[in-house]
Design a protein around this motif. Sequence first.
Motif, PDB file in Angstrom:
ATOM      1  N   THR A  11       0.923  -1.231   0.073  1.00 42.70           N
ATOM      2  CA  THR A  11       0.071   0.066  -0.012  1.00 42.70           C
ATOM      3  C   THR A  11       1.058   1.283  -0.038  1.00 42.70           C
ATOM      4  OG1 THR A  11      -1.645  -1.210   1.362  1.00 42.70           O
ATOM      5  CG2 THR A  11      -1.770   1.035   1.027  1.00 42.70           C
ATOM      6  N   GLY A  12       0.542   2.053  -0.859  1.00 36.69           N
ATOM      7  CA  GLY A  12       1.340   3.465  -0.959  1.00 36.69           C
ATOM      8  C   GLY A  12       0.739   4.422  -2.056  1.00 36.69           C
ATOM      9  N   THR A  13       1.713   4.943  -2.663  1.00 35.15           N
ATOM     10  CA  THR A  13       1.290   5.727  -3.910  1.00 35.15           C
ATOM     11  C   THR A  13       1.987   5.320  -5.458  1.00 35.15           C
ATOM     12  OG1 THR A  13       3.292   7.122  -3.559  1.00 35.15           O
ATOM     13  CG2 THR A  13       0.967   7.659  -2.506  1.00 35.15           C
ATOM     14  N   CYS A  14       1.162   5.643  -6.225  1.00 33.56           N
ATOM     15  CA  CYS A  14       1.840   5.411  -7.663  1.00 33.56           C
ATOM     16  C   CYS A  14       1.302   6.519  -8.515  1.00 33.56           C
ATOM     17  CB  CYS A  14       1.234   4.132  -8.037  1.00 33.56           C
ATOM     18  SG  CYS A  14       1.745   3.773  -9.892  1.00 33.56           S
ATOM     19  N   GLU A  15       2.472   7.224  -9.014  1.00 32.80           N
ATOM     20  CA  GLU A  15       2.350   8.391  -9.779  1.00 32.80           C
ATOM     21  C   GLU A  15       1.648   9.472  -9.042  1.00 32.80           C
ATOM     22  OE1 GLU A  15       0.526   7.341 -13.559  1.00 32.80           O
ATOM     23  OE2 GLU A  15       2.201   6.504 -14.351  1.00 32.80           O
ATOM     24  N   GLY A  16       1.934   9.536  -7.861  1.00 29.15           N
ATOM     25  CA  GLY A  16       1.209  10.607  -6.764  1.00 29.15           C
ATOM     26  C   GLY A  16      -0.098  10.381  -6.354  1.00 29.15           C
ATOM     27  N   ARG A  17      -0.707   9.182  -6.567  1.00 27.26           N
ATOM     28  CA  ARG A  17      -2.084   8.749  -6.250  1.00 27.26           C
ATOM     29  C   ARG A  17      -2.100   7.483  -5.391  1.00 27.26           C
ATOM     30  NH1 ARG A  17      -5.538   9.340 -11.814  1.00 27.26           N
ATOM     31  NH2 ARG A  17      -5.017  11.758 -12.110  1.00 27.26           N
ATOM     32  N   PRO A  18      -2.845   7.625  -4.278  1.00 28.59           N
ATOM     33  CA  PRO A  18      -2.890   6.444  -3.379  1.00 28.59           C
ATOM     34  C   PRO A  18      -3.329   5.048  -4.248  1.00 28.59           C
ATOM     35  CG  PRO A  18      -4.424   8.165  -2.432  1.00 28.59           C
ATOM     36  CD  PRO A  18      -3.992   8.491  -3.669  1.00 28.59           C
ATOM     37  N   ALA A  19      -2.512   3.924  -3.766  1.00 23.90           N
ATOM     38  CA  ALA A  19      -2.831   2.776  -4.633  1.00 23.90           C
ATOM     39  C   ALA A  19      -2.210   1.526  -3.894  1.00 23.90           C
ATOM     40  CB  ALA A  19      -1.726   2.708  -5.673  1.00 23.90           C
ATOM     41  N   GLU A  20      -3.051   0.409  -4.192  1.00 22.19           N
ATOM     42  CA  GLU A  20      -2.870  -0.782  -3.431  1.00 22.19           C
ATOM     43  C   GLU A  20      -2.638  -1.920  -4.379  1.00 22.19           C
ATOM     44  OE1 GLU A  20      -5.914  -2.733  -0.978  1.00 22.19           O
ATOM     45  OE2 GLU A  20      -4.460  -2.724   0.738  1.00 22.19           O
ATOM     46  N   VAL A  21      -1.488  -2.761  -4.130  1.00 22.22           N
ATOM     47  CA  VAL A  21      -1.455  -4.093  -4.892  1.00 22.22           C
ATOM     48  C   VAL A  21      -1.580  -4.961  -4.168  1.00 22.22           C
ATOM     49  CG1 VAL A  21      -0.031  -4.913  -6.811  1.00 22.22           C
ATOM     50  CG2 VAL A  21       0.006  -2.394  -6.227  1.00 22.22           C
ATOM     51  N   VAL A  22      -2.225  -6.179  -4.398  1.00 18.98           N
ATOM     52  CA  VAL A  22      -2.716  -7.211  -3.846  1.00 18.98           C
ATOM     53  C   VAL A  22      -2.245  -8.375  -4.455  1.00 18.98           C
ATOM     54  CG1 VAL A  22      -4.369  -8.488  -2.445  1.00 18.98           C
ATOM     55  CG2 VAL A  22      -4.160  -6.198  -2.448  1.00 18.98           C
ATOM     56  N   TYR A  23      -1.508  -9.392  -4.138  1.00 22.36           N
ATOM     57  CA  TYR A  23      -1.402 -10.648  -4.705  1.00 22.36           C
ATOM     58  C   TYR A  23      -1.827 -11.849  -3.694  1.00 22.36           C
ATOM     59  CZ  TYR A  23       1.161 -14.875  -6.637  1.00 22.36           C
ATOM     60  OH  TYR A  23       1.378 -15.944  -7.391  1.00 22.36           O
ATOM     61  N   SER A  24      -2.889 -12.565  -3.945  1.00 20.78           N
ATOM     62  CA  SER A  24      -3.492 -13.553  -3.252  1.00 20.78           C
ATOM     63  C   SER A  24      -3.671 -14.838  -4.341  1.00 20.78           C
ATOM     64  CB  SER A  24      -4.916 -12.911  -3.020  1.00 20.78           C
ATOM     65  OG  SER A  24      -5.742 -13.867  -2.029  1.00 20.78           O
TER      66      SER A  24
END
Length: 407
Positions: A330-343
């Motif tokens: 969870t963090g930012t990507c290109e200045g926008r909040p972002a979440e990447v999940v691998y399940s």
Amino acid sequence: MSRIASSSSTEAGSSSKARRRRPSAIPRTNGWPPSCPGSTTRTGAVAVADKMRVVVIGAGRVGLCLAEMLAATGDYEVVAADCTEEALSSARARGLLGRHVDAARPEELARLLAEADLAVAAVPDRLVAKVALAALEAGVHFLDFCEAGKDTRAIGSAIAPSKAFLTGCGVSPGLVDAVAYDLVQRLEPGCDLDLRVGALPARRTNRLGYGLIWNLDGLIGEYTADCAAIVDGRAATLPPLSGRVEFAAGGIYYEAFLTAGSVGTVAELVAPRVRNLVFRTIRYPGHLDYMQFLLDDLGLRSRRDLLATLLLNGLPAAEPDAVVMEVRATGTCEGRPAEVVYSRRIEPHDSAGNHGALALASAAHAAALIDLLRNDNLRGPALRCAALVPHGTVIANRHFAALRVNI
């Protein structure tokens, strides 16, 4: 544990091995099947036409599974070595070549590795450095399934650059490290990383929601030792069994809580990009409450022997089992909040024999890396860090065919 005697003597042994196979006073009856024509040992990877000679030291669940996987391909000459007749009998019953070896005896390891290309340490943690040192002195590749301790790291720093020295293979450490490394690269520095991994019965059969899947001493250690973490960009420790969360994946509900998981390698890899990192163990809901009752209300935290006896006699064998992993960045990507999940939920196919999901997945990860090494597709930093091999490449490998990997 044994340490490296001197860098000069180590380098001399490695260079001698690179020029030629060391003259062997040991006849071919030392355990290897007769070579096929043109089979040779190389300083780096073994040519595709050759059969790579692999010694798996430790014929327990994972070691036996790995030896069987590699032997089934026909691309490897495999020896399964162990110090117990029970393990060797099991290996031979599966059609494997078994050799007796005491991994605590350097002279026995030296004889065993004299004509090998790769040594795999599937042994208790206290013996891993001894196998690593024997691999160094024999001039062969090395692979194991645990976090590298100080002694093992020292040995790895002395091994020839052309040799693979892969520690922490398997599921966790192992596959989950590669997933974590991939996810943090997708976000800007300063992200938070939540690793969740668990091996549990494929179906809940008791109130604890658990069975005899893995070593109980290791399980109790993870539940009672301080948990390594990164907090606000700094290394930290957190109390075990804290930080409980609930989540659902694939329509199944789970809980996850902090344990002393294997985060050493991944923490070093991602530290420059991560603000917070925690490792949680996944279980079915309610497991944590029952474990806290046993550890704290009944006072078994200070009676680990009694707790182990209670669980050993009371829990069923968890066959079939499943491996569940969920990694969240969870963090930012290109200045926008972002979440990447691998399940993912990993289970064996019905045709996978009597190996469980955890043993199969751990062995498949190692076998995929060995395939890459054999085909000269494992180079540079990846020869020293399995987490740098993309998880997609690993899961696409033929050895994962025995497993269902569900999103």
